[in-house]
Design a protein around this motif. Structure first.
Motif, PDB file in Angstrom:
ATOM      1  N   LEU A   7      62.940 -10.486 -70.389  1.00  0.00           N
ATOM      2  CA  LEU A   7      62.538  -9.410 -69.525  1.00  0.00           C
ATOM      3  C   LEU A   7      62.603  -8.075 -70.057  1.00  0.00           C
ATOM      4  N   GLY A   8      62.090  -7.088 -70.024  1.00  0.00           N
ATOM      5  CA  GLY A   8      62.420  -5.917 -70.507  1.00  0.00           C
ATOM      6  C   GLY A   8      61.590  -5.635 -71.870  1.00  0.00           C
ATOM      7  N   TYR A   9      61.326  -6.733 -72.496  1.00  0.00           N
ATOM      8  CA  TYR A   9      60.392  -6.758 -73.731  1.00  0.00           C
ATOM      9  C   TYR A   9      59.040  -6.102 -73.667  1.00  0.00           C
ATOM     10  N   PRO A  10      58.482  -5.564 -74.419  1.00  0.00           N
ATOM     11  CA  PRO A  10      56.931  -5.294 -73.995  1.00  0.00           C
ATOM     12  C   PRO A  10      56.062  -6.696 -74.531  1.00  0.00           C
ATOM     13  N   ASP A  11      55.062  -6.840 -73.418  1.00  0.00           N
ATOM     14  CA  ASP A  11      54.401  -8.036 -73.569  1.00  0.00           C
ATOM     15  C   ASP A  11      53.862  -8.424 -75.005  1.00  0.00           C
ATOM     16  N   ASP A  12      53.531  -7.455 -75.819  1.00  0.00           N
ATOM     17  CA  ASP A  12      52.957  -7.791 -76.967  1.00  0.00           C
ATOM     18  C   ASP A  12      54.023  -8.303 -78.034  1.00  0.00           C
ATOM     19  N   TYR A  13      55.480  -8.230 -77.448  1.00  0.00           N
ATOM     20  CA  TYR A  13      56.336  -8.580 -78.243  1.00  0.00           C
ATOM     21  C   TYR A  13      56.074 -10.355 -78.390  1.00  0.00           C
ATOM     22  N   PHE A  14      55.747 -10.828 -77.363  1.00  0.00           N
ATOM     23  CA  PHE A  14      55.645 -12.359 -77.339  1.00  0.00           C
ATOM     24  C   PHE A  14      54.155 -12.715 -77.236  1.00  0.00           C
ATOM     25  N   PHE A  15      53.450 -11.914 -77.662  1.00  0.00           N
ATOM     26  CA  PHE A  15      52.112 -12.113 -77.726  1.00  0.00           C
ATOM     27  C   PHE A  15      51.385 -11.196 -78.957  1.00  0.00           C
ATOM     28  N   PRO A  16      52.089 -11.595 -80.001  1.00  0.00           N
ATOM     29  CA  PRO A  16      51.635 -10.730 -81.267  1.00  0.00           C
ATOM     30  C   PRO A  16      50.238 -11.085 -81.406  1.00  0.00           C
ATOM     31  N   ASP A  17      49.352 -10.400 -82.113  1.00  0.00           N
ATOM     32  CA  ASP A  17      48.043 -10.709 -82.712  1.00  0.00           C
ATOM     33  C   ASP A  17      47.928 -10.282 -83.854  1.00  0.00           C
ATOM     34  N   THR A  18      49.090  -9.936 -84.648  1.00  0.00           N
ATOM     35  CA  THR A  18      48.878  -9.405 -85.978  1.00  0.00           C
ATOM     36  C   THR A  18      48.801 -10.588 -86.964  1.00  0.00           C
ATOM     37  N   PRO A  19      47.633 -10.575 -87.797  1.00  0.00           N
ATOM     38  CA  PRO A  19      47.438 -11.846 -88.749  1.00  0.00           C
ATOM     39  C   PRO A  19      48.396 -11.735 -90.015  1.00  0.00           C
ATOM     40  N   GLY A  23      52.410 -11.314 -88.682  1.00  0.00           N
ATOM     41  CA  GLY A  23      52.366 -11.962 -87.360  1.00  0.00           C
ATOM     42  C   GLY A  23      53.633 -12.895 -87.145  1.00  0.00           C
ATOM     43  N   ALA A  24      53.610 -13.577 -88.584  1.00  0.00           N
ATOM     44  CA  ALA A  24      54.397 -14.737 -88.525  1.00  0.00           C
ATOM     45  C   ALA A  24      55.785 -14.095 -88.145  1.00  0.00           C
ATOM     46  N   LYS A  25      56.283 -13.094 -88.792  1.00  0.00           N
ATOM     47  CA  LYS A  25      57.469 -12.362 -88.760  1.00  0.00           C
ATOM     48  C   LYS A  25      57.775 -11.968 -87.159  1.00  0.00           C
ATOM     49  N   GLN A  26      56.701 -11.491 -86.509  1.00  0.00           N
ATOM     50  CA  GLN A  26      56.948 -10.920 -85.203  1.00  0.00           C
ATOM     51  C   GLN A  26      56.951 -12.411 -84.300  1.00  0.00           C
ATOM     52  N   ARG A  27      56.484 -13.536 -84.601  1.00  0.00           N
ATOM     53  CA  ARG A  27      56.652 -14.509 -83.603  1.00  0.00           C
ATOM     54  C   ARG A  27      58.081 -15.259 -83.968  1.00  0.00           C
ATOM     55  N   GLU A  28      58.608 -15.189 -84.998  1.00  0.00           N
ATOM     56  CA  GLU A  28      59.756 -15.606 -85.421  1.00  0.00           C
ATOM     57  C   GLU A  28      60.912 -14.885 -84.478  1.00  0.00           C
ATOM     58  N   ARG A  29      60.796 -13.447 -84.468  1.00  0.00           N
ATOM     59  CA  ARG A  29      61.524 -12.445 -83.999  1.00  0.00           C
ATOM     60  C   ARG A  29      61.400 -13.049 -82.162  1.00  0.00           C
ATOM     61  N   ALA A  30      60.492 -13.363 -81.693  1.00  0.00           N
ATOM     62  CA  ALA A  30      60.498 -13.625 -80.489  1.00  0.00           C
ATOM     63  C   ALA A  30      60.990 -14.871 -80.143  1.00  0.00           C
ATOM     64  N   LYS A  31      60.946 -15.804 -81.116  1.00  0.00           N
ATOM     65  CA  LYS A  31      61.178 -17.115 -80.835  1.00  0.00           C
ATOM     66  C   LYS A  31      62.923 -16.942 -80.887  1.00  0.00           C
TER      67      LYS A  31
END
Ligand code: SF4
Length: 77
Positions: A7-19, A23-31
């Motif tokens: 809660l409070g994170y922007p939606d794209d934080y958990f739905f990264p679409d960067t290739p 993108g992998a780093k963004q997903r690891e950050r969300a995890k």
């Protein structure tokens, strides 16, 4: 889920679409956010029950419905 750590994170934080690696780093950050989430099990059950696909859910990243990248979004659960 009012207690959700995302809660409070922007939606794209958990739905990264960067290739690629970015993108992998963004997903690891969300995890990592999920790992400290008090409702991670509820989130996992919700994702499975709704077959919610793309994005980071309960500490795992998904590219399509039911396909985990193996690895943890704004939850409406
Ligand atoms: S995606 Fe699920 S487990 Fe991750 S922080 Fe949000 S509610 Fe918690």
């Amino acid at each position: 889920m009012d207690e959700a750590a995302c809660l409070g994170y922007p939606d794209d934080y958990f739905f990264p679409d960067t290739p690629g690696i970015h993108g992998a780093k963004q997903r690891e950050r969300a995890k990592a956010v999920c790992l400290a989430c008090p409702v991670i099990e509820k989130c996992r059950v919700y994702r499975e029950a709704t077959d919610s696909g793309y994005g980071v859910w309960a500490g795992e990243a998904y590219r399509t419905n039911s396909v985990s990248e193996g690895g943890p979004r704004r939850r409406s659960a």
